[in-house]
Design a protein around this motif. Sequence first.
Motif, PDB file in Angstrom:
ATOM      1  N   MET A 180       0.831  -1.108   0.074  1.00  0.00           N
ATOM      2  CA  MET A 180      -0.028   0.042  -0.135  1.00  0.00           C
ATOM      3  C   MET A 180       0.948   1.144  -0.148  1.00  0.00           C
ATOM      4  N   ILE A 181       0.672   2.176  -0.856  1.00  0.00           N
ATOM      5  CA  ILE A 181       1.135   3.480  -0.916  1.00  0.00           C
ATOM      6  C   ILE A 181       0.654   4.313  -0.005  1.00  0.00           C
ATOM      7  N   ALA A 182       1.611   5.205   0.891  1.00  0.00           N
ATOM      8  CA  ALA A 182       1.035   6.070   1.953  1.00  0.00           C
ATOM      9  C   ALA A 182       0.730   7.298   1.081  1.00  0.00           C
ATOM     10  N   PRO A 183      -0.564   7.894   1.664  1.00  0.00           N
ATOM     11  CA  PRO A 183      -0.842   9.254   1.232  1.00  0.00           C
ATOM     12  C   PRO A 183       0.210  10.247   1.458  1.00  0.00           C
ATOM     13  N   ARG A 184       0.373  11.245   0.927  1.00  0.00           N
ATOM     14  CA  ARG A 184       0.997  12.247   0.933  1.00  0.00           C
ATOM     15  C   ARG A 184       0.130  13.726   1.325  1.00  0.00           C
ATOM     16  N   ILE A 185       0.592  14.480   1.977  1.00  0.00           N
ATOM     17  CA  ILE A 185      -0.108  15.852   2.458  1.00  0.00           C
ATOM     18  C   ILE A 185       0.618  16.518   1.102  1.00  0.00           C
ATOM     19  N   PHE A 186      -0.276  17.427   0.598  1.00  0.00           N
ATOM     20  CA  PHE A 186      -0.065  18.415  -0.448  1.00  0.00           C
ATOM     21  C   PHE A 186      -0.481  19.656  -0.186  1.00  0.00           C
ATOM     22  N   ARG A 187      -1.359  20.014   0.860  1.00  0.00           N
ATOM     23  CA  ARG A 187      -1.872  21.124   1.082  1.00  0.00           C
ATOM     24  C   ARG A 187      -2.581  21.423   2.554  1.00  0.00           C
ATOM     25  N   LEU A 188      -2.093  22.268   3.370  1.00  0.00           N
ATOM     26  CA  LEU A 188      -2.965  22.575   4.613  1.00  0.00           C
ATOM     27  C   LEU A 188      -3.403  23.990   4.620  1.00  0.00           C
ATOM     28  N   ILE A 189      -4.645  23.831   5.100  1.00  0.00           N
ATOM     29  CA  ILE A 189      -5.388  25.142   5.142  1.00  0.00           C
ATOM     30  C   ILE A 189      -5.215  25.584   6.378  1.00  0.00           C
ATOM     31  N   LEU A 190      -4.948  27.008   6.354  1.00  0.00           N
ATOM     32  CA  LEU A 190      -4.737  27.760   7.455  1.00  0.00           C
ATOM     33  C   LEU A 190      -5.721  28.970   7.680  1.00  0.00           C
ATOM     34  N   PRO A 191      -6.592  28.931   8.692  1.00  0.00           N
ATOM     35  CA  PRO A 191      -7.644  29.993   8.528  1.00  0.00           C
ATOM     36  C   PRO A 191      -7.015  31.372   9.164  1.00  0.00           C
ATOM     37  N   VAL A 192      -7.156  32.447   8.419  1.00  0.00           N
ATOM     38  CA  VAL A 192      -6.523  33.645   8.850  1.00  0.00           C
ATOM     39  C   VAL A 192      -7.925  34.768   8.886  1.00  0.00           C
ATOM     40  N   ASP A 193      -7.706  35.742   9.610  1.00  0.00           N
ATOM     41  CA  ASP A 193      -8.797  36.807   9.640  1.00  0.00           C
ATOM     42  C   ASP A 193      -8.693  37.719   8.720  1.00  0.00           C
ATOM     43  N   ASP A 194      -7.517  38.099   7.996  1.00  0.00           N
ATOM     44  CA  ASP A 194      -7.282  39.183   6.890  1.00  0.00           C
ATOM     45  C   ASP A 194      -6.210  38.570   6.159  1.00  0.00           C
ATOM     46  N   ILE A 195      -6.465  38.345   4.842  1.00  0.00           N
ATOM     47  CA  ILE A 195      -5.672  37.754   3.942  1.00  0.00           C
ATOM     48  C   ILE A 195      -4.385  38.589   3.650  1.00  0.00           C
ATOM     49  N   ALA A 214      -1.967  38.318   6.310  1.00  0.00           N
ATOM     50  CA  ALA A 214      -1.443  36.923   6.310  1.00  0.00           C
ATOM     51  C   ALA A 214      -0.278  36.900   5.137  1.00  0.00           C
ATOM     52  N   ALA A 215      -0.681  37.525   4.048  1.00  0.00           N
ATOM     53  CA  ALA A 215       0.107  37.356   2.944  1.00  0.00           C
ATOM     54  C   ALA A 215       1.520  38.383   3.457  1.00  0.00           C
ATOM     55  N   ALA A 216       1.372  39.335   3.917  1.00  0.00           N
ATOM     56  CA  ALA A 216       2.432  40.291   4.429  1.00  0.00           C
ATOM     57  C   ALA A 216       3.337  39.307   5.331  1.00  0.00           C
ATOM     58  N   PHE A 217       2.630  38.971   6.270  1.00  0.00           N
ATOM     59  CA  PHE A 217       3.320  38.094   7.520  1.00  0.00           C
ATOM     60  C   PHE A 217       4.167  37.233   6.986  1.00  0.00           C
ATOM     61  N   TYR A 218       3.240  36.206   6.425  1.00  0.00           N
ATOM     62  CA  TYR A 218       4.134  34.964   5.867  1.00  0.00           C
ATOM     63  C   TYR A 218       5.093  35.255   4.668  1.00  0.00           C
ATOM     64  N   GLY A 219       5.035  36.284   3.962  1.00  0.00           N
ATOM     65  CA  GLY A 219       5.694  36.665   3.007  1.00  0.00           C
ATOM     66  C   GLY A 219       7.293  37.071   3.674  1.00  0.00           C
ATOM     67  N   GLU A 220       7.136  37.923   4.573  1.00  0.00           N
ATOM     68  CA  GLU A 220       8.175  38.362   5.650  1.00  0.00           C
ATOM     69  C   GLU A 220       8.759  37.209   6.096  1.00  0.00           C
ATOM     70  N   LEU A 221       8.101  36.455   6.680  1.00  0.00           N
ATOM     71  CA  LEU A 221       8.407  35.331   7.472  1.00  0.00           C
ATOM     72  C   LEU A 221       9.292  34.200   6.654  1.00  0.00           C
ATOM     73  N   PHE A 222       8.702  33.797   5.493  1.00  0.00           N
ATOM     74  CA  PHE A 222       9.233  32.826   4.715  1.00  0.00           C
ATOM     75  C   PHE A 222      10.411  33.381   3.775  1.00  0.00           C
ATOM     76  N   GLY A 223      10.169  35.080   3.573  1.00  0.00           N
ATOM     77  CA  GLY A 223      11.352  35.566   2.557  1.00  0.00           C
ATOM     78  C   GLY A 223      10.843  35.218   0.803  1.00  0.00           C
ATOM     79  N   SER A 224       9.580  35.012   0.989  1.00  0.00           N
ATOM     80  CA  SER A 224       8.912  34.585  -0.353  1.00  0.00           C
ATOM     81  C   SER A 224       7.576  35.327  -0.376  1.00  0.00           C
ATOM     82  N   ALA A 225       7.107  36.028  -1.557  1.00  0.00           N
ATOM     83  CA  ALA A 225       5.737  36.700  -1.515  1.00  0.00           C
ATOM     84  C   ALA A 225       4.618  35.624  -1.736  1.00  0.00           C
ATOM     85  N   GLY A 226       5.026  34.732  -2.112  1.00  0.00           N
ATOM     86  CA  GLY A 226       3.876  33.445  -2.338  1.00  0.00           C
ATOM     87  C   GLY A 226       2.997  33.821  -3.432  1.00  0.00           C
ATOM     88  N   GLU A 227       1.624  33.395  -3.548  1.00  0.00           N
ATOM     89  CA  GLU A 227       0.823  33.603  -4.711  1.00  0.00           C
ATOM     90  C   GLU A 227      -0.380  33.797  -4.208  1.00  0.00           C
TER      91      GLU A 227
END
Length: 136
Positions: free
Chosen positions: A1-16, A19-32
């Motif tokens: 049996m092949i193990a499933p793989r996680i490909f997406r995690l949903i993170l609820p935020v109150d202001d998109i 969130a884009a600014a925070f995680y963009g700064e944190l990760f050093g990448s603007a995301g999409e």
Amino acid sequence: MIAPRIFRLILPVDDIDQAAAFYGELFGSAGERVWANRHYFHCGEVVLACVEPPADKRPARPADGPADPRIIYFAVPDLDAVFERARRAGARRVDDEIGEQPWGERSFYADDPFGNPLCFVQEATVYTGGPIAASD
């Protein structure tokens, strides 16, 4: 049996945009921005999807209540740099210092601006199971 793989995690935020600014700064990448209320950050093979649900469907997150036990762990090549970025980016809470866990991981914990708990681990110290060397 092949193990499933996680490909997406949903993170609820109150202001998109916040969130884009925070995680963009944190990760050093603007995301999409993939939808008006959805912003993706590629974290290896897994997409972290920041999603701003409609106001009437947001999960309750009391500011003074108990911490959410669902922590998202990130392995990073330069933990010290991420620690400084977490402080600059506006995390709700960041550990006072980087620590070492009994199982050998060098890490720190933080909460994003919306109270979502995060942990960042120095990539070379990630523990994924198995025997732990006894300490003296």
